[in-house]
Write a protein that holds these residues in place. Structure first.
Motif, PDB file in Angstrom:
ATOM      1  N   GLY A 104       0.821  -1.204   0.000  1.00  0.00           N
ATOM      2  CA  GLY A 104       0.000   0.000   0.000  1.00  0.00           C
ATOM      3  C   GLY A 104       0.856   1.255   0.000  1.00  0.00           C
ATOM      4  N   ALA A 215      -1.591   9.323  -3.305  1.00  0.00           N
ATOM      5  CA  ALA A 215      -2.539   8.254  -2.937  1.00  0.00           C
ATOM      6  C   ALA A 215      -3.838   8.363  -3.718  1.00  0.00           C
ATOM      7  N   LYS A 248      -7.300   3.350  -3.427  1.00  0.00           N
ATOM      8  CA  LYS A 248      -8.515   4.084  -3.804  1.00  0.00           C
ATOM      9  C   LYS A 248      -8.792   3.953  -5.294  1.00  0.00           C
TER      10      LYS A 248
HETATM   11  N1  PLP Z   1      -1.236   8.869   1.863  1.00  0.00           N
HETATM   12  C1  PLP Z   1      -2.386   9.520   1.991  1.00  0.00           C
HETATM   13  C2  PLP Z   1      -2.399  11.007   1.849  1.00  0.00           C
HETATM   14  C3  PLP Z   1      -3.564   8.830   2.275  1.00  0.00           C
HETATM   15  O1  PLP Z   1      -4.702   9.497   2.414  1.00  0.00           O
HETATM   16  C4  PLP Z   1      -3.522   7.418   2.390  1.00  0.00           C
HETATM   17  C5  PLP Z   1      -4.719   6.633   2.695  1.00  0.00           C
HETATM   18  O2  PLP Z   1      -5.686   7.079   3.225  1.00  0.00           O
HETATM   19  C6  PLP Z   1      -2.298   6.794   2.249  1.00  0.00           C
HETATM   20  C7  PLP Z   1      -1.170   7.543   1.980  1.00  0.00           C
HETATM   21  C8  PLP Z   1      -2.138   5.312   2.435  1.00  0.00           C
HETATM   22  O3  PLP Z   1      -2.671   4.538   1.470  1.00  0.00           O
HETATM   23  P1  PLP Z   1      -2.778   2.965   1.653  1.00  0.00           P
HETATM   24  O4  PLP Z   1      -4.138   2.710   2.193  1.00  0.00           O
HETATM   25  O5  PLP Z   1      -2.577   2.447   0.282  1.00  0.00           O
HETATM   26  O6  PLP Z   1      -1.729   2.503   2.588  1.00  0.00           O
END
Ligand code: PLP
Length: 398
Positions: A104, A215, A248
Motif C-alpha cells: 500500500g 494516494a 482508492k
Molecule cells: N497517503 C495519503 C495522503 C492517504 O490518504 C492514504 C490513505 O488514506 C495513504 C497515503 C495510504 O494509502 P494505503 O491505504 O494504500 O496505505
C-alpha cells in the motif's frame, strides 16, 4: 509483574475511533462521513469490473504462489513507472528511476522513510499543516523529527501559499519535504500548477529532498493531469521519492497495493539506490504479496482492461464532483446565510467543510452523522440517498 505490566494503552486512532462509534450506533439512518474510502451511489465499496476481469484472467491459469522478487513483480513496477512518470518519459528511458512494489501507500512511505533514515539520518522532515494523520507517525517511527510547513488557511478555506513558500525557503539544506501530489488529505485544497513551479524552484534552491505522496492519482482532474507534477519534479533534477497507492483508484484497499519510486541522477546511481531499497524491504517483510500486484499489472497493461479502469476511475471522480455540486446547491437552499461555495473548488475525496468541533459533535449526537472532529468529511461517502439527510442535519447545526 513482567516487563509488559507497565506498558500503557496506546492512544486510539482518531479516524478508526469514529468508525467504532459509528458501528456501535443503533440508529438505522446513521451515516459515516468520517471514512477515507470511496463508496458508490448505493453506499457500497465498489468491486471494479477491471479488477473482476483481471482476476478471471488470472484464474484461467492458476499459478503457484512462489515468492516475488524483493522489489516485487517486474511488470507491476514497470507499469507503475509509466503511470507515475508518464509513458515514454525521459526518466524511464534513461533508467534513472527505480520502483519497488510496496504494501500500500503506507508501506511505500515506510520504506522511503527507513531508506532516508539510512542515508540522510540527520535530516528534518516537514509535513503540511495539517496532513494525513499517519505521515507524522510514520516518519517519527523511522527516527526523524517531524515539523510542519504552513498549508491550510481557514480564513480563505484555501492554501496559505505565501506561508508555505516562506516556510520552504526557510528549511535547512537537506530537509525532507513531504508533499501531497494531488487531492490533499484532509483539506481537499490543492495548489495550482504555477504554484507547483514555485515550490519546485524553492526545493531546488534550498537543496531539499522532495517526497511526493500520491494516494489519489486520478481523483483530481485525471490520471495524467494529476501525475503531471511528478514529471515536473523529475525534470527539475535532484533526488526525488514518490509513494503511490492503488487502494482508492482500484478500490483494492485490503490487497495493499502501492509502490515507492526513487529518482537518481543516472542509471548507475539508480542501480545503487535499488540495491539499498531492497535491503530495507528485505529486513521489513522480505518481499511483497502477489495477488494485488498481479491484478493491477494486468489491468494497467491489457488495453481492454486499461480502458475499463480509466472509465471506472473517471466514474468515481465525476460522482464525487457531482456530490460536491449537489452539496453546495442544497446547502444554498437550506442555509442561505452560509457560503459553502469553496466545497466545489476542493479536489479529491475529502472536504474540510468548515464545520466546527461542536457542530461535528451535534451531527453525531443529534443526527447519527459521523465526521472527523476537524470538520473533514468524505465527499465520496455522500450519495443521492443520504445527501438530503446530511444537508438537513448540517443546516440544523450551523
Ligand atoms: N497517503 C495519503 C495522503 C492517504 O490518504 C492514504 C490513505 O488514506 C495513504 C497515503 C495510504 O494509502 P494505503 O491505504 O494504500 O496505505
Amino acid at each position: 509483574a513482567t516487563i509488559f505490566s507497565a506498558i500503557d494503552m496506546a492512544p486510539r486512532d482518531p479516524i478508526l475511533g469514529i468508525t467504532e462509534a459509528f458501528n456501535a450506533d443503533t440508529n438505522p439512518a446513521k451515516i459515516n462521513l468520517g471514512v477515507g474510502v470511496y463508496y458508490d451511489d448505493n453506499g457500497k465499496v465498489p468491486l471494479l469490473a477491471c479488477v473482476r476481469k483481471a482476476e478471471e484472467l488470472l484464474m484461467e491459469q492458476p499459478a503457484p504462489r512462489t515468492y516475488l522478487p524483493i522489489e516485487g513483480l517486474a511488470a507491476y513496477d514497470a507499469a507503475v513507472q509509466e503511470l507515475v512518470f508518464g509513458a515514454g518519459s525521459a526518466i524511464i528511458q534513461e533508467k534513472r528511476a527505480v520502483t519497488v512494489q510496496a504494501i500500500g501507500g503506507t508501506g511505500a512511505l515506510k520504506i522511503g522513510a527507513d531508506f532516508l533514515q539510512r542515508f540522510a539520518p540527520g535530516s528534518e522532515v516537514y509535513i503540511s499543516d495539517p496532513s494525513w494523520e499517519n505521515h507524522r507517525a510514520l516518519f517519527e517511527s523511522a527516527g526523524f523529527t517531524v515539523n510542519t510547513y504552513r498549508y491550510y488557511d481557514a480564513a480563505t478555506r484555501g492554501v496559505d501559499f505565501a506561508g508555505m513558500l516562506a516556510d520552504l525557503k526557510a528549511m535547512p539544506k537537506g530537509a525532507i519535504v513531504l508533499l501531497h501530489a494531488c487531492c490533499h488529505n484532509p483539506t481537499g485544497a490543492d495548489i495550482t500548477a504555477a504554484q507547483w513551479d514555485d515550490v519546485i524552484a524553492a526545493i531546488g534552491a534550498g537543496g531539499l529532498i522532495p517526497f511526493l505522496d500520491m494516494a489519489y492519482q486520478g481523483f483530481g482532474t485525471g490520471i495524467a493531469e494529476d501525475g503531471a507534477v511528478v514529471g515536473k519534479f523529475a525534470a527539475a533534477g535532484g533526488p526525488l521519492l514518490i509513494s503511490n497507492s492503488f487502494s482508492k483508484s482500484f478500490s483494492l484497499y485490503g490487497e495493499r497495493v502501492g509502490a515507492l519510486s526513487v529518482v537518481g541522477a543516472s542509471a548507475e546511481e539508480a542501480a545503487r539506490l535499488l540495491s539499498q531499497l531492497k535491503r530495507v524491504v528485505r529486513t521489513n517483510y522480505s518481499n511483497p504479496p502477489v495477488h494485488g500486484g498481479k491484478v493491477v499489472a494486468l489491468a494497467l497493461t491489457t488495453p481492454e482492461l486499461r480502458q475499463l479502469w480509466e472509465d471506472e476511475l473517471a466514474g468515481m471522480r465525476v460522482r464525487i464532483k457531482e456530490m460536491r455540486n449537489t452539496f453546495v446547491q442544497k446547502l444554498k437552499e437550506k442555509a442561505p446565510a452560509h457560503d459553502f461555495e469553496f466545497v466545489r473548488e476542493q479536489v479529491g475525496m475529502f472536504s474540510y467543510s468548515g464545520l466546527t468541533r461542536q457542530q461535528v459533535e451535534r451531527l453525531r449526537l443529534e443526527h447519527s452523522i459521523y465526521a472527523v472532529d476537524t470538520g473533514r468529511i468524505c465527499v465520496a461517502a455522500l450519495n443521492s440517498k443520504n445527501i438530503d439527510r446530511v444537508i438537513d442535519a448540517i443546516a440544523k447545526v450551523l
